[in-house]
Scaffold this active site. Structure first.
Site, PDB file in Angstrom:
ATOM      1  N   HIS A  99       0.838  -1.218   0.000  1.00 32.91           N
ATOM      2  CA  HIS A  99       0.000   0.000   0.000  1.00 32.91           C
ATOM      3  C   HIS A  99       0.868   1.262   0.000  1.00 32.91           C
ATOM      4  O   HIS A  99       0.531   2.258   0.630  1.00 32.91           O
ATOM      5  CB  HIS A  99      -0.953   0.031   1.200  1.00 32.91           C
ATOM      6  CG  HIS A  99      -1.952  -1.078   1.205  1.00 32.91           C
ATOM      7  ND1 HIS A  99      -3.217  -0.962   0.698  1.00 32.91           N
ATOM      8  CD2 HIS A  99      -1.859  -2.360   1.647  1.00 32.91           C
ATOM      9  CE1 HIS A  99      -3.873  -2.106   0.844  1.00 32.91           C
ATOM     10  NE2 HIS A  99      -3.069  -2.970   1.409  1.00 32.91           N
ATOM     11  N   ASN A 172     -10.214  -2.812   2.602  1.00 34.18           N
ATOM     12  CA  ASN A 172      -9.935  -2.805   1.168  1.00 34.18           C
ATOM     13  C   ASN A 172     -11.222  -2.553   0.392  1.00 34.18           C
ATOM     14  O   ASN A 172     -12.308  -2.563   0.976  1.00 34.18           O
ATOM     15  CB  ASN A 172      -9.366  -4.171   0.734  1.00 34.18           C
ATOM     16  CG  ASN A 172      -7.867  -4.289   1.006  1.00 34.18           C
ATOM     17  OD1 ASN A 172      -7.182  -3.304   1.251  1.00 34.18           O
ATOM     18  ND2 ASN A 172      -7.369  -5.515   0.956  1.00 34.18           N
ATOM     19  N   TYR A 386       1.003  -4.260  12.227  1.00 29.05           N
ATOM     20  CA  TYR A 386       0.908  -2.836  11.923  1.00 29.05           C
ATOM     21  C   TYR A 386       1.740  -1.953  12.859  1.00 29.05           C
ATOM     22  O   TYR A 386       2.320  -0.954  12.436  1.00 29.05           O
ATOM     23  CB  TYR A 386      -0.559  -2.403  11.872  1.00 29.05           C
ATOM     24  CG  TYR A 386      -1.240  -2.934  10.622  1.00 29.05           C
ATOM     25  CD1 TYR A 386      -1.479  -4.301  10.482  1.00 29.05           C
ATOM     26  CD2 TYR A 386      -1.599  -2.117   9.571  1.00 29.05           C
ATOM     27  CE1 TYR A 386      -2.063  -4.821   9.345  1.00 29.05           C
ATOM     28  CE2 TYR A 386      -2.187  -2.629   8.423  1.00 29.05           C
ATOM     29  CZ  TYR A 386      -2.419  -3.975   8.318  1.00 29.05           C
ATOM     30  OH  TYR A 386      -2.980  -4.492   7.187  1.00 29.05           O
TER      31      TYR A 386
HETATM   32 FE1  HDE Z   1      -2.342  -4.830   5.437  1.00 24.81          FE
HETATM   33  N1  HDE Z   1      -0.551  -4.016   5.881  1.00 24.81           N
HETATM   34  N2  HDE Z   1      -1.645  -6.634   5.963  1.00 24.81           N
HETATM   35  N3  HDE Z   1      -4.061  -5.725   4.811  1.00 24.81           N
HETATM   36  N4  HDE Z   1      -3.031  -3.081   4.836  1.00 24.81           N
HETATM   37  C1  HDE Z   1      -0.220  -2.727   5.741  1.00 24.81           C
HETATM   38  O1  HDE Z   1       0.900  -1.405   7.321  1.00 24.81           O
HETATM   39  C2  HDE Z   1      -0.535  -6.864   6.674  1.00 24.81           C
HETATM   40  C3  HDE Z   1      -4.379  -7.031   4.878  1.00 24.81           C
HETATM   41  C4  HDE Z   1      -4.289  -2.791   4.416  1.00 24.81           C
HETATM   42  O2  HDE Z   1      -3.204   3.463   4.013  1.00 24.81           O
HETATM   43  C5  HDE Z   1       1.107  -2.389   6.340  1.00 24.81           C
HETATM   44  O3  HDE Z   1       1.140   0.817   7.598  1.00 24.81           O
HETATM   45  C6  HDE Z   1      -0.444  -8.229   7.029  1.00 24.81           C
HETATM   46  C7  HDE Z   1      -5.774  -7.243   4.639  1.00 24.81           C
HETATM   47  C8  HDE Z   1      -4.384  -1.396   4.060  1.00 24.81           C
HETATM   48  O4  HDE Z   1      -1.566   3.309   5.440  1.00 24.81           O
HETATM   49  C9  HDE Z   1       1.533  -3.711   6.984  1.00 24.81           C
HETATM   50  C10 HDE Z   1      -1.544  -8.840   6.486  1.00 24.81           C
HETATM   51  C11 HDE Z   1      -6.285  -6.004   4.402  1.00 24.81           C
HETATM   52  C12 HDE Z   1      -3.125  -0.861   4.302  1.00 24.81           C
HETATM   53  C13 HDE Z   1       0.418  -4.632   6.594  1.00 24.81           C
HETATM   54  C14 HDE Z   1      -2.302  -7.828   5.826  1.00 24.81           C
HETATM   55  C15 HDE Z   1      -5.205  -5.073   4.505  1.00 24.81           C
HETATM   56  C16 HDE Z   1      -2.312  -1.944   4.791  1.00 24.81           C
HETATM   57  C17 HDE Z   1       2.075  -1.752   5.405  1.00 24.81           C
HETATM   58  C18 HDE Z   1      -1.936 -10.300   6.525  1.00 24.81           C
HETATM   59  C19 HDE Z   1      -7.722  -5.642   4.037  1.00 24.81           C
HETATM   60  C20 HDE Z   1      -2.673   0.555   4.050  1.00 24.81           C
HETATM   61  C21 HDE Z   1       2.134  -0.297   5.774  1.00 24.81           C
HETATM   62  C22 HDE Z   1      -2.051 -10.850   7.785  1.00 24.81           C
HETATM   63  C23 HDE Z   1      -8.655  -5.905   5.070  1.00 24.81           C
HETATM   64  C24 HDE Z   1      -2.935   1.447   5.200  1.00 24.81           C
HETATM   65  C25 HDE Z   1       1.341  -0.190   6.968  1.00 24.81           C
HETATM   66  C26 HDE Z   1      -2.537   2.859   4.861  1.00 24.81           C
HETATM   67  C27 HDE Z   1      -0.978  -1.782   5.179  1.00 24.81           C
HETATM   68  C28 HDE Z   1       0.395  -5.899   6.978  1.00 24.81           C
HETATM   69  C29 HDE Z   1      -3.485  -8.110   5.119  1.00 24.81           C
HETATM   70  C30 HDE Z   1      -5.407  -3.667   4.293  1.00 24.81           C
HETATM   71  C31 HDE Z   1       2.894  -4.220   6.623  1.00 24.81           C
HETATM   72  C32 HDE Z   1       0.662  -8.865   7.810  1.00 24.81           C
HETATM   73  C33 HDE Z   1      -6.530  -8.562   4.685  1.00 24.81           C
HETATM   74  C34 HDE Z   1      -5.608  -0.671   3.528  1.00 24.81           C
HETATM   75  O5  HDE Z   1       1.564  -3.595   8.376  1.00 24.81           O
END
Ligand code: HDE
Length: 718
Positions: A99, A172, A386
């Site tokens: 993202h 999402n 996060y």
């Molecule tokens: Fe994320 N995801 N994600 N994700 N995600 C990040 O956090 C992660 C997942 C989502 O505008 C990171 O600040 C793991 C699902 C959004 O700043 C990180 C797993 C969904 C955003 C991270 C998921 C998301 C992130 C990278 C699996 C939809 C952007 C930068 C277990 C429900 C937020 C950050 C923004 C961002 C990890 C799966 C949505 C690395 C480990 C499912 C919208 O922490």
């Protein structure tokens, strides 16, 4: 050798003569002077603030570093140069690992009705109350500088600054995910992003590693249907849904828990672009989505979403055909309706992109009293991730001191120090319990404090996945079957496109073997599109595909599109001598519809219309292709047409609008351009001749359907 020539020494007695001066000019209320070397000096006058260093020291000259002689070496004592370059060298912070590319805006959430029967969450108590919000939309796979129209999932992350702390719904624009267990997330993202040896391709899944991984992960098949649908090429952030994805809990004052899934429904309806259009938008305006949101908010056309809740209890969860803890599954809206409980309005752009959009730190674990997690293993993993990622990116455990991340309610704790601490606990006590009485700082509150829902948990410690997670194809099929024929064709085409970029044939075949478990016709279409000589056997399935799931109309974009042109943009190709009456009538009608007009002309300066009026343009024709608009009008004079028919970008404007199934309004005089664009013989009901006022109403009425989809099958042969 030429002798060093120093700039004349300044007498530091008055403001005017502190800078070297040769000539003076006035521009935008600022005096511009030229130095001895020809450089520009703009000096502070009137209310203009004086430039300072970070330490507040006034700067006398921001054009020249301190030198020993005019052509000599720079002096180490130049505090301004040293600080300026030092800071510049450290401007970058790591981009988000996923993202990375995003765009944010401020707004508020307004509650329609009290939900106090369901939850003690403060944000849901008082009807009509507004809670400040910040939203960041994003793509997942692309790097920070990638293009907006990459085929990708969009992040829809909402930070709600409630009176009981910050609540983040980090969602999402798709309600399911690729994987069921967080442990696979690094693999998924490694496979999706650029391949490690070559560093490309970026911002696209059309490559071997992605499809290799996906084809070995049957659990991703439902998500594959969504990402190959038009959901991943939205027309605008304003026209897409958002989802919390996981099942959460609402907990009320009696401690009763209700399961909940969060939905954001766009007030403007859903809309996507077509793939060929997306590819071209990426070239024409890589910031298309950012610009769209920025422009809409600046114009006061504030985008809005309704917050919808799907509420259910343990009983439903036990009876439902799938596990509500499995993030690869939805609960169809037809089974549990979405209850609209409030609206989210975005009404303010950021003052500074970096300070707000880049530094905003969302954390799934930011929940407030009255909301709780479930055991969804993906959510559980996210709750670890996060906080970690914020420390890495923002560099300090004090990232909540950055204004965009700070709560807007009072907060008191004993956490202290660390890099960049902006505020520390006041007074003597920085621990508790303590004996300092009323001076002793904050205390816990069993009544108001956050308490986890006391669910009963027991079981052996195992690395295992529930058998209830094993059906990977049924909902994928349900999604596909719920689409209109146009959308089904788009899914088949997207799969064919992406897999055609995969170099290893066995990966393509493996994917087709999965599609056979979803829908045979789809599999055959893709197999045929890939030129497979023979179809493979269906992939081994842990559970056979259920054929009894009912279609869910809520899953289709086209069945839930807009009912009018509100918030959409009409591109008007205009030439000298264009009929001014018609243009005025069009402008009036478009305004009434709540849509926008953008004038495209041979020159950006504008055109002289039929009655001598000068009409300014927003785009020169080669910079304003029709892919930037929802519908187009060719408002041309004969002379203008004659000239534009010789211009390839004008021909593309028309040919693309036609190929992308857009509604086209045209004056009779524009016919030669339609001919040159190769579409004069194929004009259909989506092409509307504009001669008088009533033609405009007819044209705009047609535009409410957004696209003339019947045309699509006629413009594609492969
Ligand atoms: Fe994320 N995801 N994600 N994700 N995600 C990040 O956090 C992660 C997942 C989502 O505008 C990171 O600040 C793991 C699902 C959004 O700043 C990180 C797993 C969904 C955003 C991270 C998921 C998301 C992130 C990278 C699996 C939809 C952007 C930068 C277990 C429900 C937020 C950050 C923004 C961002 C990890 C799966 C949505 C690395 C480990 C499912 C919208 O922490």
């Amino acid at each position: 050798m030429e002798k060093d020539k120093a700039a004349p020494q300044q007498k530091p007695t008055s403001k005017e003569n502190t800078a070297p001066q040769r000539t003076q000019a006035k521009f935008s209320d600022q005096t511009i002077t030229r130095g001895e070397g020809g450089e520009t000096h703009q000096t502070a006058e009137g209310d203009t603030p004086i430039l300072t260093t970070q330490q507040g020291i006034p700067v006398s000259d921001d054009q020249n570093s301190l030198k020993i002689g005019a052509r000599g070496p720079s002096a180490l004592e130049d505090l301004h140069l040293r600080e300026k370059i030092f800071h510049f060298d450290h401007e970058r912070i790591p981009e988000r690992v996923v993202h990375a590319r995003g765009f944010g805006a401020h707004g508020y959430f307004e509650l329609y009705e009290s939900l106090s029967d369901l939850t003690v969450a403060d944000i849901f108590q008082r009807k009509g109350e507004k809670t400040p919000a910040f939203v960041r939309f994003s793509t997942v796979a692309g790097n920070k500088g990638s293009a907006d129209l990459a085929r990708d999932v969009r992040g829809f992350a909402v930070k709600l600054y409630t009176k009981q702390g910050n609540w983040d719904i980090v969602g999402n624009n798709i309600p399911v995910f690729f994987i069921q267990d967080a442990i696979k997330f690094p693999d998924l993202i490694h496979a999706a992003k650029q391949e490690p040896d070559r560093g490309f391709p970026q911002a696209q899944t059309a490559h071997d590693n992605f499809w290799d991984f996906i084809s070995l992960m049957p659990e991703s098949m439902h998500m594959v249907m969504w990402i190959m649908s038009d959901r991943t090429i939205p027309r605008s952030f304003r026209f897409m849904e958002g989802f919390g994805v996981h099942t959460f809990r609402l907990v009320n004052a009696e401690g009763k828990s209700t399961f909940v899934k969060f939905h954001w429904k766009p007030q403007l309806g859903m809309q996507s672009v077509v793939w060929n259009e997306a590819v071209k938008i990426n070239g024409a305006d890589p910031d298309f989505h950012r610009r769209d949101l920025w422009d809409a908010i600046q114009k006061g056309d504030f985008p809005e979403w309704e917050l919808g809740l799907q509420l259910f209890d343990e009983d439903f969860a036990d009876k439902f055909g799938f596990d509500v803890l499995d993030a690869t599954k939805i609960i169809p809206e037809e089974e549990i309706p979405v209850r609209k409980v409030g609206r989210l309005v975005l009404d303010r752009c950021v003052d500074n992109f970096f300070a707000e959009t880049e530094q905003v730190a969302f954390c799934t674990q930011n929940i407030v009293p009255g909301i709780d997690f479930t055991n969804d293993p993906l959510l559980q993993g996210r709750n670890f991730s996060y906080l970690d990622t914020q420390l890495k990116r923002l560099g300090s455990p004090n990232f909540t001191h950055i204004p965009i991340n700070a709560p807007k309610c009072p907060f008191h704790h004993f956490q202290q120090d660390g890099h960049m601490a902006m505020h520390n606990p006041k007074g003597r006590a920085n621990y508790e319990p303590n004996s300092w009485g009323s001076q002793g700082g904050p205390r816990e509150s069993p009544q108001q404090g956050f308490r986890s829902y006391p669910s009963q948990e027991s079981g052996a410690k195992l690395r295992i996945r529930s058998e209830r997670f094993a059906d990977h194809y049924s909902q994928a099929r349900q999604f596909y079957m719920s689409q209109t024929p146009t959308e089904q064709t788009h899914i088949a085409n997207a799969l064919t496109f992406e897999l055609s970029k995969v170099e290893r044939p066995e990966i393509r075949v493996r994917m087709v073997s999965h599609l056979l478990n979803i829908d045979e016709t789809l599999a055959k279409k893709v197999g045929d599109g890939l030129g497979l000589k023979e179809m493979p056997k269906p992939a081994d399935a842990a559970k056979p595909t259920r054929m009894d799931l009912k279609e869910s109309p809520a899953l289709s974009i086209l069945k839930n599109g807009p009912k009018n042109m509100k918030g959409r943009k009409l591109g008007v190709l205009l030439s000298d001598g264009a009929d001014m009456e018609l243009l005025k009538a069009l402008e009036k009608a478009v305004k009434e519809e709540g849509a926008m007009i953008e004038i495209v002309a041979p020159k950006v300066g504008g055109v002289e219309a039929s009655d001598g009026t000068w009409v300014e343009a927003k785009q020169k024709v080669n910079g304003g292709p029709s892919v930037l608009y929802d519908a187009v009008v060719l408002l041309l004079s004969e002379k203008g047409t004659e000239m534009l028919a010789k211009e390839s970008t004008a021909r593309d404007f028309v040919a693309d609008a036609f190929a992308h199934a857009k509604f086209i309004g045209y004056t009779k005089a524009a016919m030669p351009l339609l001919e040159k664009a190769g579409i004069a013989d194929s004009l259909d009901q989506g092409c509307i001749a504009l001669e008088k006022g009533e033609d405009i109403s007819r044209f705009l009425e047609s535009c409410r359907q957004v696209r003339f989809w019947e045309r699509e099958s006629k413009v594609h042969a492969v």
